[in-house]
Design a protein around this motif. Structure first.
Motif, PDB file in Angstrom:
ATOM      1  N   GLN A  49     -41.184 -28.259  65.920  1.00  0.00           N
ATOM      2  CA  GLN A  49     -42.405 -28.493  65.137  1.00  0.00           C
ATOM      3  C   GLN A  49     -42.053 -28.775  63.678  1.00  0.00           C
ATOM      4  N   HIS A  50     -41.130 -27.975  63.122  1.00  0.00           N
ATOM      5  CA  HIS A  50     -40.690 -28.215  61.740  1.00  0.00           C
ATOM      6  C   HIS A  50     -39.920 -29.528  61.652  1.00  0.00           C
ATOM      7  N   LEU A  51     -39.132 -29.794  62.684  1.00  0.00           N
ATOM      8  CA  LEU A  51     -38.305 -31.007  62.648  1.00  0.00           C
ATOM      9  C   LEU A  51     -39.187 -32.251  62.535  1.00  0.00           C
ATOM     10  N   ARG A  52     -40.290 -32.239  63.275  1.00  0.00           N
ATOM     11  CA  ARG A  52     -41.173 -33.408  63.237  1.00  0.00           C
ATOM     12  C   ARG A  52     -41.747 -33.625  61.831  1.00  0.00           C
ATOM     13  N   GLU A  53     -41.990 -32.529  61.109  1.00  0.00           N
ATOM     14  CA  GLU A  53     -42.487 -32.671  59.730  1.00  0.00           C
ATOM     15  C   GLU A  53     -41.381 -33.156  58.798  1.00  0.00           C
ATOM     16  N   ILE A  54     -40.214 -32.533  58.914  1.00  0.00           N
ATOM     17  CA  ILE A  54     -39.143 -32.813  57.949  1.00  0.00           C
ATOM     18  C   ILE A  54     -38.524 -34.184  58.193  1.00  0.00           C
ATOM     19  N   ALA A  55     -38.332 -34.541  59.446  1.00  0.00           N
ATOM     20  CA  ALA A  55     -37.686 -35.821  59.756  1.00  0.00           C
ATOM     21  C   ALA A  55     -38.705 -36.949  59.903  1.00  0.00           C
ATOM     22  N   ALA A  56     -39.857 -36.815  59.246  1.00  0.00           N
ATOM     23  CA  ALA A  56     -40.878 -37.855  59.327  1.00  0.00           C
ATOM     24  C   ALA A  56     -40.479 -39.072  58.506  1.00  0.00           C
ATOM     25  N   ALA A  57     -39.652 -38.873  57.480  1.00  0.00           N
ATOM     26  CA  ALA A  57     -39.296 -39.977  56.582  1.00  0.00           C
ATOM     27  C   ALA A  57     -37.928 -39.706  55.968  1.00  0.00           C
ATOM     28  N   PRO A  58     -37.276 -40.763  55.445  1.00  0.00           N
ATOM     29  CA  PRO A  58     -36.014 -40.537  54.735  1.00  0.00           C
ATOM     30  C   PRO A  58     -36.216 -39.612  53.527  1.00  0.00           C
ATOM     31  N   ARG A  59     -35.154 -38.869  53.183  1.00  0.00           N
ATOM     32  CA  ARG A  59     -35.264 -37.869  52.126  1.00  0.00           C
ATOM     33  C   ARG A  59     -34.099 -37.960  51.134  1.00  0.00           C
ATOM     34  N   PRO A  60     -33.806 -39.169  50.627  1.00  0.00           N
ATOM     35  CA  PRO A  60     -32.707 -39.217  49.657  1.00  0.00           C
ATOM     36  C   PRO A  60     -33.064 -38.410  48.414  1.00  0.00           C
ATOM     37  N   ILE A  61     -32.057 -37.912  47.731  1.00  0.00           N
ATOM     38  CA  ILE A  61     -32.257 -37.093  46.537  1.00  0.00           C
ATOM     39  C   ILE A  61     -33.179 -37.817  45.547  1.00  0.00           C
ATOM     40  N   GLY A  65     -39.943 -38.265  49.818  1.00  0.00           N
ATOM     41  CA  GLY A  65     -39.631 -37.644  51.104  1.00  0.00           C
ATOM     42  C   GLY A  65     -38.896 -36.329  50.915  1.00  0.00           C
ATOM     43  N   ALA A  66     -37.968 -36.313  49.956  1.00  0.00           N
ATOM     44  CA  ALA A  66     -37.218 -35.080  49.686  1.00  0.00           C
ATOM     45  C   ALA A  66     -38.154 -33.999  49.154  1.00  0.00           C
ATOM     46  N   ALA A  67     -39.090 -34.398  48.290  1.00  0.00           N
ATOM     47  CA  ALA A  67     -40.034 -33.426  47.723  1.00  0.00           C
ATOM     48  C   ALA A  67     -40.908 -32.830  48.829  1.00  0.00           C
ATOM     49  N   ARG A  68     -41.356 -33.683  49.767  1.00  0.00           N
ATOM     50  CA  ARG A  68     -42.204 -33.177  50.863  1.00  0.00           C
ATOM     51  C   ARG A  68     -41.425 -32.224  51.756  1.00  0.00           C
ATOM     52  N   ALA A  69     -40.171 -32.567  52.052  1.00  0.00           N
ATOM     53  CA  ALA A  69     -39.350 -31.688  52.887  1.00  0.00           C
ATOM     54  C   ALA A  69     -39.153 -30.338  52.194  1.00  0.00           C
ATOM     55  N   ARG A  70     -38.921 -30.396  50.895  1.00  0.00           N
ATOM     56  CA  ARG A  70     -38.728 -29.164  50.113  1.00  0.00           C
ATOM     57  C   ARG A  70     -39.970 -28.286  50.218  1.00  0.00           C
ATOM     58  N   ASP A  71     -41.145 -28.907  50.143  1.00  0.00           N
ATOM     59  CA  ASP A  71     -42.386 -28.138  50.241  1.00  0.00           C
ATOM     60  C   ASP A  71     -42.532 -27.486  51.614  1.00  0.00           C
ATOM     61  N   VAL A  72     -42.188 -28.233  52.671  1.00  0.00           N
ATOM     62  CA  VAL A  72     -42.284 -27.682  54.030  1.00  0.00           C
ATOM     63  C   VAL A  72     -41.357 -26.464  54.158  1.00  0.00           C
ATOM     64  N   ILE A  73     -40.128 -26.606  53.652  1.00  0.00           N
ATOM     65  CA  ILE A  73     -39.150 -25.519  53.757  1.00  0.00           C
ATOM     66  C   ILE A  73     -39.640 -24.295  52.984  1.00  0.00           C
ATOM     67  N   ALA A  74     -40.074 -24.540  51.729  1.00  0.00           N
ATOM     68  CA  ALA A  74     -40.503 -23.415  50.890  1.00  0.00           C
ATOM     69  C   ALA A  74     -41.727 -22.719  51.490  1.00  0.00           C
ATOM     70  N   ALA A  75     -42.667 -23.514  52.041  1.00  0.00           N
ATOM     71  CA  ALA A  75     -43.873 -22.929  52.616  1.00  0.00           C
ATOM     72  C   ALA A  75     -43.520 -22.049  53.810  1.00  0.00           C
TER      73      ALA A  75
END
Ligand code: ZN
Length: 775
Positions: A49-61, A65-75
């Motif tokens: 379930q988390h993977l589908r959120e995090i790997a939804a888009a590229p996340r280069p520094i 995309g990186a900011a959204r992944a960071r939010d998912v992780i922190a939440a």
């Protein structure tokens, strides 16, 4: 009688094929646990379930995309009451010394009952610009999240467990370096477990340890439900320039291990590394391992984990052999002694002849030479036949079928050579000569690469016992079930271990033809007596069949390779605004169906174009519509001269919040050194490039809005031309709608599409002064 001969031949082929299949089947493949499984266990279903959120888009520094992944992780960490914090810091890459960036690591800590030192679990949440990075490394990220959840809902471990989600791994381990340099938690780490996969379908192999791994490996083997590892991979990986978050920790003296699925490296860092190609079974294995080891090391005293290096390898699922380096030479001596006994008994039984043996030794070596030659020829023809395809652009074609074809052709060449030799020489002489090569190899490897010694020592010992059994049967061994059984039993450990090792090396280390041929040649050397049985029952049928199937497989792989959705062409387009404000389209690839819609007018080659990560490239440029984009700013803060040394402090900033800003020095300057935000930069050694005016450059990723402070020091002298280039992912949104999207069969390559804006600044000439002066 004739039927029995055929039957025996078939038996040998079937048994050997089965042993190879056993060898190449990864251990520990486990079905993913569903979402509703035990709360204190690892569930790939929940992690997906988390993977589908995090790997939804590229996340280069620096990307959205990186900011959204960071939010998912922190939440998620917040929901587990683990009080995550974001570490924001500057870091410089270890690799080139001229890549820097502002990283945002997410860090959380599960407090222990009675901590010694902390267990650190690491995965990187950034990806390359063109990949959604489901395997690399969203899989590692959700492994950590689900492990944190399971740990938090079960009994507390004794030690603190720290979860580190690094940023900027793909741009030179920036996040891991920043954590080690600046985060106070780094000093209390007792063991690091890094999860980072180039592949997405095989179980997570433990492929790298810190030196002095005896205790680490024993804990892994005792603790993980399906340990999947070998000290061969340790020996290989520590000799390769692998870039992973694990390396800075090892360099800092922190003990630990690295895990990852190594299959499908061809997909890594391409758009193929996506949710569609990701296997939950692989994630379950990685997660089971992570959770088991977090608990195991969570309850251990972590003050000193350093022990003597060990030799280790899997035998069957859940069971691995581990022994100390001190046993390597005695075991090699034991194998040599068993070989000597077999030879002595064969000699006494007059199965060997001096003449036959002295011919067999060079003859077996010639088999290797012939096979290498054949493979080189086949590879050359193959390349020529399919050159128009994707060879140089992507390794996607290097599939399992391609590897199978390679192995079959190598086996055909080697079996054919052996069968021809068996017509002239006695099988006993050939079998002993082949094992003599094993002995030489076993002794050399035991001395030079002790971690790989098991690969030769145990097979040699077993094959010597098999040979001894056959010798006791005498020439009856060449046409009896007993002879086949005893020699195949002796060869079995070698066939299995060698197949497994070759499979791992082909997948991970990028060594192809030579490794394949060497491995098949070694395996054939264990099977000389069974090969004689096959030859008597089938004449040259086996090598012909092997060659035929191998040829068909390779041709099928080659001829299905085209620029389609499975085997895409990599092509990218750039929009660049130069210092005069002129806009143009630009590509570093050929003009194709897709880039052709951008590149239509005023086309010309342009050779001195700078791109972050790619450096200076030759490009094709064409006219482009004008879009208003603010140029990057170079602002001189201070310019001082002392004697013949000049120090210039600059503020470098993107006025449009681009993800990367680069500074280029176009003039020849003497004795240049530079730093950014006080961190020293490097890269002076490659200042002169063919046909370019760029003398030095550096890239800064995810710069803060206020920019970064760069200090240049160099010899006084003529004026110096500086250029700022900022880069953002994708073409300007105002223009994107006017062009067609990529058709199937085309993917963004390297850094993907981008927008670049340039500005220049000329620093005036400064003569040397007697005393200091400030401008
Ligand atoms: Zn990675």
């Amino acid at each position: 009688m004739a039927a029995k001969k055929h039957l025996l031949a078939v038996l040998v082929v079937v048994v050997v094929a089965a042993l190879v299949v056993v060898g190449v089947t990864p251990l520990g493949v486990s079905p993913p646990a569903p979402e509703r499984s035990a709360a204190d266990g690892f569930s790939a279903g929940r992690a997906m379930q988390h993977l589908r959120e995090i790997a939804a888009a590229p996340r280069p520094i620096g990307s959205g995309g990186a900011a959204r992944a960071r939010d998912v992780i922190a939440a998620e960490l917040d929901a587990l009451h683990l009080a995550p914090h974001v570490q924001t810091a500057s870091a410089v890459s270890s690799q080139s010394g001229r890549v820097a960036g502002t990283v945002r690591n997410v860090v959380a800590r599960l407090p222990g009952r009675d901590p010694s030192r902390a267990v650190l679990l690491v995965a990187h949440y950034d990806s390359v610009p063109v990949a959604a990075g489901a395997a690399d490394d969203a899989g590692g990220v959700v492994t950590l999240l689900e492990t944190a959840r399971a740990l938090a809902s079960g009994p507390r471990p004794r030690n603190d467990v720290i979860f580190l989600f690094t940023d900027g791994e793909e741009r030179g381990l920036l996040g891991a370096r920043a954590f080690l340099r600046e985060d106070p938690w780094a000093y209390g780490v007792g063991v690091v477990l890094n999860f980072d996969s180039p592949g997405s379908s095989s179980p997570a192999l433990m492929y790298e340890t810190s030196p002095g791994n005896g205790l680490l490996v024993r804990e892994l083997v005792a603790g993980a439900p399906h340990p999947y590892t070998s000290s061969l991979m340790y020996e290989v990986s520590r000799r390769l320039p692998i870039e992973s978050d694990f390396r800075p920790f090892v360099a800092a003296g922190v003990p630990g291990m690295s895990f990852g699925a190594l299959d499908g490296p061809a997909y890594d860092h391409t758009a193929y590394d996506s949710l569609e190609s990701f296997h939950a079974g692989s994630l379950q294995h990685e997660g089971d391992t992570a959770l088991a080891l977090a608990r195991r090391f969570g309850d251990l005293d972590l003050w000193d984990l350093h022990r003597e290096d060990v030799v280790y390898f899997d035998v069957v699922d859940g069971f691995a052999v581990v022994y100390g380096r001190g046993l390597v030479l005695p075991l090699a001596a034991l194998a040599a002694a068993l070989f000597a006994v077999a030879v002595a008994v064969a000699g006494r039984r007059r199965l060997l002849s001096l003449r036959g043996f002295s011919l067999a030794v060079p003859a077996t070596a010639t088999v290797l030479g012939v096979a290498l030659l054949v493979m080189a020829l086949v590879w050359g023809m193959y390349r020529t036949a399919y050159e128009q395809r994707t060879w140089s652009e992507t390794g996607v074609v290097i599939s399992d079928f391609y590897r199978l074809g390679l192995v079959l052709l190598a086996a055909a060449a080697i079996v054919a050579s052996y069968e021809l030799l068996l017509r002239r020489l006695r099988p006993w002489d050939l079998a002993v000569a082949a094992l003599l090569w094993w002995l030489i190899g076993a002794v050399a490897v035991a001395v030079i690469v002790p971690g790989a010694s098991y690969l030769l020592t145990w097979p040699l010992a077993a094959a010597s016992l098999g040979l001894l059994g056959a010798v006791l049967l005498g020439d009856r061994a060449l046409h009896s079930v007993a002879g086949v059984v005893v020699t195949l039993a002796g060869a079995a450990p070698g066939v299995v271990l060698m197949s497994s090792a070759t499979y791992l090396l082909l997948m991970s280390a990028g060594l192809k033809q030579v490794v394949t041929v060497l491995a098949v040649w070694l395996v054939a050397g264990l099977l000389v007596i069974p090969l004689e049985v096959v030859r008597r029952g089938s004449r040259l049928w086996l090598p012909v069949a092997l060659a035929g199937v191998g040829f068909v497989v390779l041709m099928a792989v080659g001829s299905t390779v085209a620029f389609d959705t499975e085997h895409p062409r990599f092509t990218s387009i750039y929009y660049r605004v130069d210092e005069s404000g002129a806009a143009r389209w630009q590509t570093v690839d050929r003009i194709d169906d897709w880039t052709g819609q951008f590149l239509q007018e005023e086309l010309r080659p342009f050779h001195d174009a700078y791109f972050p990560q790619m450096g200076v490239r030759s490009t094709i440029v064409g006219a482009a519509p004008q879009v208003r984009l603010a140029a990057p700013v170079i602002e001189v803060l201070r310019d001082t001269t002392m004697g013949d040394r000049r120090t210039v402090r600059l503020r470098l900033r993107s006025a449009r919040d681009a993800q990367v800003v680069s500074l280029l020095v176009h003039s020849v300057v003497g004795g240049l050194t530079a730093s950014v935000d006080g961190l020293p930069l490097q890269g002076w050694d490659t200042t002169i490039l063919d046909g370019t005016t760029v003398r030095w450059w550096f890239d800064y990723y995810a710069p803060p809005p206020a920019g970064v402070v760069v200090t240049l020091r160099f010899a006084t002298g003529p004026a110096v031309l500086l250029r700022a280039v900022d880069f953002s992912y994708g073409i300007p949104p105002q223009l994107a709608g006017q062009y067609d999207g990529r058709p199937p069969g085309m993917l963004p390559g390297r850094i993907g599409d981008g927008t670049l804006v340039e500005s220049t600044l000329r620093l005036p000439a400064v003569p040397a002064t007697a005393s200091s002066a400030t401008r």
